[in-house]
Design an enzyme around this catalytic site. Structure first.
Site, PDB file in Angstrom:
ATOM      1  N   CYS A  31       0.831  -1.215   0.000  1.00  0.00           N
ATOM      2  CA  CYS A  31       0.000   0.000   0.000  1.00  0.00           C
ATOM      3  C   CYS A  31       0.865   1.264   0.000  1.00  0.00           C
ATOM      4  CB  CYS A  31      -0.909  -0.055   1.232  1.00  0.00           C
ATOM      5  SG  CYS A  31      -1.708   1.488   1.654  1.00  0.00           S
ATOM      6  N   CYS A  34       0.064   3.853   2.697  1.00  0.00           N
ATOM      7  CA  CYS A  34       0.501   3.333   4.008  1.00  0.00           C
ATOM      8  C   CYS A  34       1.968   3.657   4.227  1.00  0.00           C
ATOM      9  CB  CYS A  34       0.306   1.823   4.089  1.00  0.00           C
ATOM     10  SG  CYS A  34      -1.402   1.283   3.913  1.00  0.00           S
TER      11      CYS A  34
END
Length: 108
Positions: A31, A34
């Site tokens: 991600c 993230c």
């Protein structure tokens, strides 16, 4: 104090039974957002270490907890106080916005 890595197995002890509020970051290795927010969370863990615990749970290694709390997108950040989820934000955000959110929840 750095961020804590937690798992499905440690979630209850590390988050629900914590004496201090806990910000849980639900994330995954693949991600991008993230990865963007990770250094910001590390900074917050250093700066607010006595007021809040910042924990990270990898949704792929520990799928039960995100499922239990209805995580649909990542990064998802949830605040827990006294064993209860009190607030949630989805998506990466700048440090100022994160601090504002924590301030609204009487943490920062």
């Amino acid at each position: 104090m750095a961020t804590h890595k937690i798992t499905d197995e440690s979630f209850e002890a590390d988050v629900l039974k914590s004496d201090t509020p806990v910000l849980v970051d639900f994330w995954a290795e693949w991600c991008g957002p993230c990865k963007q927010i990770a250094p910001i969370l590390e900074e917050l863990a250093e700066g607010l270490g006595d007021k809040i615990k910042i924990a990270k749970i990898n949704i792929e290694d520990s799928p039960m907890t995100p499922s239990r709390f209805g995580v649909r997108g990542i990064p998802t950040m949830m605040l827990f106080k006294n064993g209860q989820m009190t607030s949630m934000k989805v998506g990466a955000m700048p440090k100022a916005k994160l601090l504002e959110w924590l301030g609204e929840n009487q943490i920062a």
